[in-house]
Structure formats: C-alpha cells, structure tokens
Enzyme design. Sequence first.
Site, short mmCIF file in Angstrom:
data_model
loop_
_atom_site.label_atom_id
_atom_site.label_comp_id
_atom_site.label_asym_id
_atom_site.label_seq_id
_atom_site.Cartn_x
_atom_site.Cartn_y
_atom_site.Cartn_z
N THR A 158 0.85 -1.19 0.00
CA THR A 158 0.00 0.00 0.00
C THR A 158 0.89 1.24 0.00
OG1 THR A 158 -0.16 0.43 2.39
CG2 THR A 158 -1.62 -1.27 1.49
N ARG A 159 0.24 2.41 0.06
CA ARG A 159 0.96 3.69 0.12
C ARG A 159 1.21 4.12 1.56
NH1 ARG A 159 -0.28 9.23 -0.55
NH2 ARG A 159 -2.51 8.74 -0.40
N LYS A 160 0.90 3.26 2.51
CA LYS A 160 1.11 3.58 3.93
C LYS A 160 2.57 3.32 4.31
CE LYS A 160 -3.67 2.44 5.16
NZ LYS A 160 -4.55 1.54 5.95
N THR A 161 3.45 4.04 3.65
CA THR A 161 4.89 3.85 3.83
C THR A 161 5.46 4.95 4.71
OG1 THR A 161 5.21 5.04 1.75
CG2 THR A 161 5.22 2.62 1.64
#
Length: 318
Positions: A158-161
């Site tokens: 995901t983009r939850k980096t």
Amino acid sequence: MSSSINATTIPLPTTAAHHGSLSDLLPSHWTTQVTTWLDEDAPSFDYGGFVVGSSPRTAHLLCKSPGVLSGIPFFDEVFRQLDCKVQWHYDEGTFLDTSKEKGGKIKVATVTGPTRKLLLGERVALNTLARCSGVATKSKRMLDLVREAGYTGVLAGTRKTTPGFRLVEKYGMLVGGIDGHRHDLSSMIMLKDNHIWAKGSITAAVKAAKSVGGFALKVEVECQTEGEANEAIEAGADVVMLDNFDGEGLKVAARSLKDRWKGKREFLIESSGGLTEANVKGYINNDIDIISTSSVHQGVAHVDFSLKIEHGTEVPAT
C-alpha cells in the site's frame, strides 16, 4: 557472488524475471536521498572518525537473523559516496538462513576503505538494509501463504509507507515478489471516502477524475458497500476496492459483482484491510483480482545485520 546450503535465491516477480536488475527501476535522483541520510547522521564534526583515522581497513557484513537480502543498491551507494568498495557474496533476493544448526551468522559482503568512512557509513547502510530486507522477507512470506491457499491474483503493498523512505520500502516489496501498488498520488487516481464525500457522489467524482486523467490513468474507487461498488462500475471505474469487508461478506460481494457485470463492463476488484498470516485461508478467493495489505511493510521485523572491522588488519594502500 557465491551460493551455499544456507541460502536460496527467490525468483524475481514475473514482471521483472526476464528483464534487467530491479535496481534499474531507481530514478536518477535517488542517490540524493542517500546524501541526505549521511548528512543527518553526521551534520557537523565526526568525532569518532578523528579517533580511528583514515587507515584502510576491511569490514565484513554479517547477517544474524533469517531473511531475504534486499537493498543492495542503497547499501552500495552509501559506501560509494564515502569512497569505500563493497564486494557481495550473495545475490539480492537470496533467502539467508541463519538458524543455529547452520552456523548462526552468514558473511554477506566485504567492505574496504578508510576506517573512519567505514564507520561513517555503517549505521546508515545497516539501517537501510535491515528495513528493506525486512519488508522483502514479510512480502515473500505473505505471498507464499496466499499461493499455498490457492490464490492466483495479485498481492500488493500500500501507500502507507514511511515518509522519505518510500522508495526503499517499495523496492523491498518488489524483491519479495509482490506488487508495489501505486507509488504516489500521481500514479493512479484513487478516490477514497473523503473524495466522494467532498465531491458529493461516486458518479460525480469518477466523472471529474476521468476528465483529467484521460486514457493513461486508471481510476479506482474505494467502496464501503456492494451498492457503492455497483455505482462506481456504472460510472466507469477501472478498479473497485472493497474496503474492510469481512471474509464471507467479501466473497459474496465479489461474486455478485462479477456475475452482474459479466460481459457489460471491464473492471478489477481489489480488497484491502484485514489480511493477516493467521486468516489467509478464510480471506482469499479468486473473484478478487488484487489483495492489498499494509502488513508487509508496517510493523515488520527487521533483518539483523552488523558490520565488523577485522581486528588488527590494515588493507595495503593501492
């Protein structure tokens, strides 16, 4: 690079298997991030460097916990900027098995250069390698589990980096064999609940997105109910995300959507939220085209590496 009985190499993802190294994906500006990391760790005087001086030395990179080796380009760049040389003994993507019956530690690489510069780069290089390898290891583990459960679709991150560290974490996902998903807000138009509420409806939001995204960008809509998914598909969404559906509800909704729109619309179904190692068998089904999960990069254990300088040995000047 060598191989041994305590290491196995993971095949590259099918999208990359017959092409160049994954390092070829890195943009031209990525090395400036490494410069920033080094600046953060030594913003002023290097007092420890003064203590040890600049005599040439040899150091060994040791892996002390099992995991997938990932992040070689970042490790290399740290020491390139510090005028050191790195020789790798294993390929990126190799699973390093450090179980006690097989030795406990694996010598992964040899680094040579001025003593103070070896130590200047040590922590930055190790932190990056440990994190990237941790993401790759978790990614491979989750991919193995969904494949063993019979899933044939795409597993994605995901983009939850971590801000400022996305490139490293997305790279680790790819080395681990999974899809990196979108990399930023410009990569794909994803309309989430806040977009829908702010615009007024799914239909209006999709229409607006299509008007500027054109043919080149897919539009994905996050849906809380099957009804929202039907509206998104009717409006022309390329991907519908069934967000936080439970296992059985997800299966029912996905099957219903596929049946209703068969031969009428082309679209992909993504599920997001809730996948864990413990619930894989009850979660997955092949009516879902993409499973995205932040579990492969949030809160994952790092792979344990250390860098040890040889005692009492200087490298002859060349």
